[in-house]
Design an enzyme around this catalytic site. Structure first.
Site, PDB file in Angstrom:
ATOM      1  N   ASP A  90       0.712  -1.224   0.177  1.00 48.48           N
ATOM      2  CA  ASP A  90       0.157   0.010  -0.042  1.00 48.48           C
ATOM      3  C   ASP A  90       0.924   1.256   0.038  1.00 48.48           C
ATOM      4  OD1 ASP A  90       0.844  -0.798   2.471  1.00 48.48           O
ATOM      5  OD2 ASP A  90      -0.821   0.027   3.539  1.00 48.48           O
TER       6      ASP A  90
ATOM      7  N   GLU B 123      -6.933   4.150   7.592  1.00 50.58           N
ATOM      8  CA  GLU B 123      -6.788   4.421   6.196  1.00 50.58           C
ATOM      9  C   GLU B 123      -8.122   5.199   5.561  1.00 50.58           C
ATOM     10  OE1 GLU B 123      -3.457   2.120   6.718  1.00 50.58           O
ATOM     11  OE2 GLU B 123      -5.461   1.730   7.705  1.00 50.58           O
TER      12      GLU B 123
END
Length: 579
Positions: free
Chosen positions: A357, A480
């Site tokens: 990520d 997130e």
């Protein structure tokens, strides 16, 4: 002659039945006129046509009805495309009558509700912070079950879930410094800074993960130092009498202790762990994840530019370049686990979640901060590969037929799906899409994660999109989805200095704020990786996007409507089992 009458009667009966079926269902030529009497009931309105063209690639507009198989090569679809002139309707039309439900639910965000949620967010922070300071400080964190502090698990060095993060350096206190300023608590910020300076040392026999120490400790020290010394004072008079850049010196000390991880690796990709006193442990493994090794550039780069010392940015940028050179020549994708000595991919899964990520995140954020075109070129190429090989669903977020866009996990070399789960770390991706200007895709992907949140009250660590159920049931309080929501919908306190000051800020992957500052675009050294004689740079973007708003290009009819049409919002809710 009697048998002829019987045959004629059967033929007439067959024709009559076929006509009845044709009239009732509008099947036209799908009714067979042969004697085998097969009827292909193409009832698209009721979503009964499960199979589309078997030769159609799965990269089409559907992912929700895939059936598991060893090769994942048997696509099924719930939303086949229909021609504009077709009398058949999509199942999506069943949802049209409910659109007002979504308009009522999401069309407004009253100021009173904003104030309540702002107060609630502050209360949640101080509940955690005050109890840490009362029951746990100077340990790294508060164990909420025992209500006491804890640090590294010295009795079990292999307990990396604890030891990778906790280094016996008052982690929670350092990690929250800049948050205190964002919340407007200048007094507590100054007190906390003095506590860190007076009580924290990195001269500890602690083996920590380089990535975790970088984003949590180094990132917070740098952020707090920048905010503390900003001559514009956007957060008020936060200066501390007698402050002599101690936080910056501590950041430098920690970064030096992390440098041994970059030594003695053939590829330049760092070891995953380092002992703060003795360097890389003798029993250290040679495998690391792409995100862990490739997400150091923001913090290391800022430190280098604050100190005028290229060392830290050089090692971080060398690691990024090494990883980039190992991408698949066929797909342009990277894997998730690599051997730092051989450069061989141990984990061949490519996705936008765990293990990968923040690698993509830091390519773009490094470009935003430092203005290095190389960073944007790599991000642009990586994003194109992601769109080509990981993205499934309909082509447009807000138009057309098919499943909503989703990014799946594939084999880095073949692009074939490897599993049917997504993880909570992937929820950062809509925010990254906003920063890159792809707002349409961000809207749809964010709505999907938000629907999962609504169903469970949190994001499961892993969610199986085929089974519509969690694969891993816990939720480790990840931020997130919050950051993506913040960036996409700008749901913030407009009066906060973070938004009112003339500075513009960006978040590190750990949520620490750093200003987009001209001094970070100036280097006191020559190019870290100059081109050798005869070497030519890869194609660079002619005009990387500027940091300007797209609001003027949004049609008026869209500006005052829901970002995602009600029909598609309801579709997503249905797909995650909300009804």
């Amino acid at each position: 002659m009697q048998w002829r009458s019987i045959v004629v009667g059967l033929v007439v009966l067959r024709l009559s039945l076929s006509c009845v079926v044709w009239l009732a269902f509008g099947l036209g030529h799908n009714v067979s006129w042969g004697f085998n009497f097969p009827l292909n009931f193409n009832l698209q309105t009721l979503d009964l046509k499960l199979f589309k063209d078997e030769t159609e690639a799965f990269k089409g507009n559907s992912w929700s009805q895939r059936i598991p198989s060893g090769k994942y090569d048997e696509p099924r679809t719930s939303c086949p495309k229909i021609g504009e002139d077709s009398p058949q309707k999509s199942y999506m039309n069943f949802y049209d009558g409910n659109k007002d439900e979504y308009v009522k639910r999401y069309n407004t965000f009253p100021d009173t509700l904003k104030a309540q949620m702002k107060a609630q967010a502050k209360d949640m922070f101080y509940f955690g912070y005050d109890n840490y300071m009362k029951y746990a400080f100077p340990e790294d964190e508060l164990n909420p079950i025992d209500c006491r502090g804890r640090g590294p698990d010295v009795l079990n060095p292999s307990n990396i879930n604890i030891n990778d993060v906790l280094g016996n350096y008052s982690l929670t206190l350092i990690d929250t410094l800049d948050t205190l300023l964002v919340l407007g608590n200048i007094t507590e910020f100054q007190r906390a800074v003095k506590l860190v300076i007076d009580t924290v040392s990195f001269d500890k026999d602690s083996t920590v993960q380089v990535f975790e120490a970088n984003i949590r400790i180094l990132g917070s020290l740098i952020s707090s130092h920048i905010l503390l010394t900003d001559p514009k004072h956007p957060f008020g008079d936060v200066g501390i009498e007698g402050y002599d850049n101690e936080l910056l010196h501590m950041a430098h000390d920690l970064a030096v202790r992390l440098l041994p991880a970059f030594e003695n690796t053939i590829t330049g990709i760092p070891y995953p762990r380092v002992n703060l006193k003795t360097g890389v442990p003798a029993d250290s493994i040679n495998e690391t994840c792409t995100a862990g090794a490739g997400s150091l550039l923001v913090e290391f780069g800022i430190l280098s530019r604050l100190l005028g010392d290229s060392t830290f940015e050089w090692v971080a940028r060398r690691a990024v370049r090494a990883l980039w050179s190992l991408r698949s020549k066929e797909t342009g994708l990277l894997g998730n686990i690599v051997n730092i000595q051989t450069g061989q991919w141990v984990g061949k899964q490519s996705g936008v979640g765990a293990g990968m990520d923040s690698f993509y995140e830091y390519l773009l954020k490094s470009y935003i901060l430092f203005g290095e075109k190389e960073d944007y070129r790599m991000f642009q190429a990586a994003y194109e590969s992601i769109q080509n090989h990981l993205r499934r669903g309909r082509e447009s977020c807000n138009e057309g037929e098919g499943d909503p866009p989703l990014y799946v996990n594939v084999n880095m070399f073949s692009g074939q799906i490897m599993n049917t789960w997504i993880d909570s770390l992937q929820a950062f991706f809509p925010g990254l899409q906003v920063l890159s200007g792809d707002v349409e895709n961000a809207i749809c992907l964010h709505a999907f994660y938000y629907a999962i949140w609504r169903r469970y009250g949190a994001l499961p660590e892993r969610y199986n999109w085929q089974l519509q159920a969690p694969d891993v049931l816990f939720y480790p309080l990840r931020p997130e989805l919050v950051e993506s929501t913040y960036l996409l919908y700008q749901l913030f306190d407009e009066d906060n200095p973070l938004h009112k000051s003339e500075n513009k800020y960006i978040f590190t992957t750990e949520g620490h704020i750093v200003p987009i500052d001209q001094r970070f675009r100036e280097k006191q050294w020559e190019d870290l990786f100059p081109l050798e004689e005869g070497e030519t740079p890869e194609d660079e973007p002619q005009n990387p996007p500027s940091n300007t708003s797209n609001c003027g290009r949004i049609p008026d009819a869209r500006r005052f409507a829901l970002p995602l049409k009600s029909v598609y919002m309801r579709q997503i809710d249905h797909m995650v089992g909300l009804f």
